[in-house]
Scaffold this active site. Structure first.
Site, short mmCIF file in Angstrom:
data_model
loop_
_atom_site.label_atom_id
_atom_site.label_comp_id
_atom_site.label_asym_id
_atom_site.label_seq_id
_atom_site.Cartn_x
_atom_site.Cartn_y
_atom_site.Cartn_z
N ASN B 30 1.05 -1.12 0.36
CA ASN B 30 -0.04 0.12 0.34
C ASN B 30 0.77 1.84 0.04
O ASN B 30 1.61 1.23 0.82
CB ASN B 30 -0.69 -0.18 1.43
N SER B 53 -5.23 -0.56 -2.36
CA SER B 53 -5.83 0.98 -1.91
C SER B 53 -6.80 1.40 -1.32
O SER B 53 -7.77 0.05 -1.69
CB SER B 53 -6.22 1.81 -2.99
N GLU B 54 -6.75 1.77 0.16
CA GLU B 54 -7.55 1.18 1.82
C GLU B 54 -9.10 1.69 1.22
O GLU B 54 -9.93 1.33 1.90
CB GLU B 54 -7.15 2.05 2.51
N ASN B 55 -9.49 2.52 -0.33
CA ASN B 55 -10.57 2.60 -0.50
C ASN B 55 -11.81 1.19 -0.88
O ASN B 55 -13.17 1.32 -1.50
CB ASN B 55 -10.75 4.22 -1.53
N SER B 95 -11.24 -4.31 3.29
CA SER B 95 -10.22 -3.23 2.77
C SER B 95 -8.78 -3.39 4.02
O SER B 95 -8.25 -3.16 3.87
CB SER B 95 -10.54 -2.48 2.61
#
Lengths: 235, 218
Positions: B30, B53-55, B95
């Site tokens: 990340n 991607s943390e979204n 996530s």
């Protein structure tokens, strides 16, 4: 079948709004936000809101519309850097803000929706986020207790809805929407497309209909892009 | 770097390229917003890395062409992005289960301050507008290895690698490697001290010592 489909956003929110209420809204940035329903909340005149959402929209779009009209008393969010009016109200102490780490916020809504009043996480241990909260040791690490969130009303944006209120999201517009859908005392969804019964793959439904009490055909699907970033052809 | 001609210190691209050398084949990583995002441009050939991607995207593609722009595909920096044949989209809860559950191998983040005990501050300055922690606190709490990219000193010249952080923390004892424009510091474990392992071209140990408040091994 109990009819969940409503004719429009105003009708879908009828009887659900009251001053001082807590509303959770899906979306990350301006991606996957319930545009139509937010505009209807604005139009209703409801105020003193507590909003639970990862972001606060931008000045003239998304939850920023409610901020601009001073309808928001308190914001629970993880990141609010894209909104000048938010910044002004925050620095003038006109707005209460509770910052949550993004994963903690997601889990708080997931837990609230699943009937779990609290949970422990390593996120935030040793930081301001843990101040005033129980910290407990499991094994050889410390964890901070965070509480579940249940909202009076949850607003979500889906890509497709079938007549029962089963929902499917599209790509990264899914983000917080599935957790938001579970954490409302009442959940209202707007969908870009209404599809016939049986046309969604039962194995591919993201939010089962039990979590959705009312839904509408979305009439605002602007999907504004915050940072349009492109590359030249042929990379 | 070999291509450098008389320049002192590393550029942002060079810092990102150095961080990219820490990637291993098969890693899931990340990358934070800003300089860390550049790391993706420098992953060595033959090293297969999946970017998260943390979204809610596992398997980030490159930026889109004008024709490919899709408002439903954005990264954590809210930039338009593309998908790959390996991509999966997930909810925010899933996530962060990847992140907090220890399933991500490496994260590269920016910082305001790093302390000699591994503390990291990168989310707020008291008295200024606070934008919020976003996913940074979750990343440092759950990702197995944390690399920080930052300028060695602040704009007014004060050290950013300090004895203790003066700013509110993002995480306590979470930094494994620090790459600045002047030098690289690494440590073998989160109990141990940082050691200076590389100097940028034209940079001396004396200069690094003069511009660093933190204690470190040489």
């Amino acid at each position: 079948m109990a009819e969940k489909l409503r004719a429009n956003a105003d009708i879908a929110l009828e009887g659900l709004l009251f001053d001082g209420m807590t509303i959770a809204a899906g979306g990350f940035g301006l991606c996957g936000i319930p545009e139509t329903l937010i505009q209807a909340v604005l139009k209703s005149g409801v105020r003193d809101l507590t909003l639970v959402s990862n972001n606060a929209g931008v000045d003239d779009f998304g939850l920023g519309l409610l901020l601009a009209e001073k309808r928001v008393r308190r914001m629970v969010a993880s990141y609010v850097g894209e909104n000048k009016e938010f910044e002004r109200q925050f620095l003038a102490n006109e707005l209460e803000v509770e910052f949550n780490p993004q994963g903690t916020l997601a889990e708080r809504m997931r837990a609230g929706g699943a009937g779990i009043p609290a949970f422990y996480t390593r996120t935030g241990v040793g930081t301001m986020i843990a101040e005033g909260k129980e910290v407990r040791r499991f094994g050889d690490s410390d964890y901070v207790m965070e509480t579940g969130i249940v909202a009076d009303l949850a607003l979500v944006k889906a890509w497709k809805a079938d007549p029962y209120g089963n929902l499917v999201y599209r790509k990264s517009a899914r983000n917080f929407n599935p957790m938001v859908a579970t954490c409302g005392q009442v959940t209202v969804a707007e969908a870009e497309m209404l599809v016939p019964a049986g046309s969604l793959d039962p194995d591919g439904i993201h939010t089962p209909a039990v979590f959705v009490q009312r839904f509408i055909q979305a009439t605002s699907n602007e999907k504004r892009i915050e940072r349009r970033t492109t590359r030249a052809e042929a990379a | 770097m070999a291509t450098d001609t008389g320049m002192k210190g590393w550029t942002r691209d060079q810092m990102a390229a150095r961080a990219a050398r820490e990637m291993r084949d098969g890693f899931t990583a990340n990358l934070g917003i800003g300089i860390p995002t550049l790391v993706g441009n420098f992953i060595p050939p033959g090293v297969d890395v999946t970017l998260q991607s943390e979204n809610g995207i596992l398997g980030l593609g490159p930026f889109p062409t004008e024709q490919e722009v899709d408002p439903d595909i954005i990264n954590a920096g809210k930039q338009t992005i593309t998908e790959l044949d390996r991509t999966s989209y997930v909810s925010s809860a899933d996530s962060f289960a990847m992140i907090r559950g220890g399933h991500i191998d490496l994260s590269v983040l920016g910082a305001m301050e790093v302390a000699e005990n591994g503390d990291l501050a990168n989310w707020m300055i008291p008295g200024q507008m606070i934008k919020g922690p976003g996913g940074a606190m979750d990343l440092v709490a759950g990702v197995r290895r944390i690399i920080v990219l930052m300028d060695h000193v602040s704009k007014n010249g004060s050290p950013k690698f300090r004895t203790r952080c003066t700013l509110p923390l993002t995480g306590a004892n979470v930094v494994d490697m620090l790459i600045t424009d002047l030098a690289i510091f690494d440590r073998e474990s989160r109990g141990g001290p940082f050691r200076l392992i590389e100097l940028a071209p034209g940079v001396t140990i004396e200069e690094v010592l003069a511009k660093t408040e933190a204690s470190f091994e040489i």
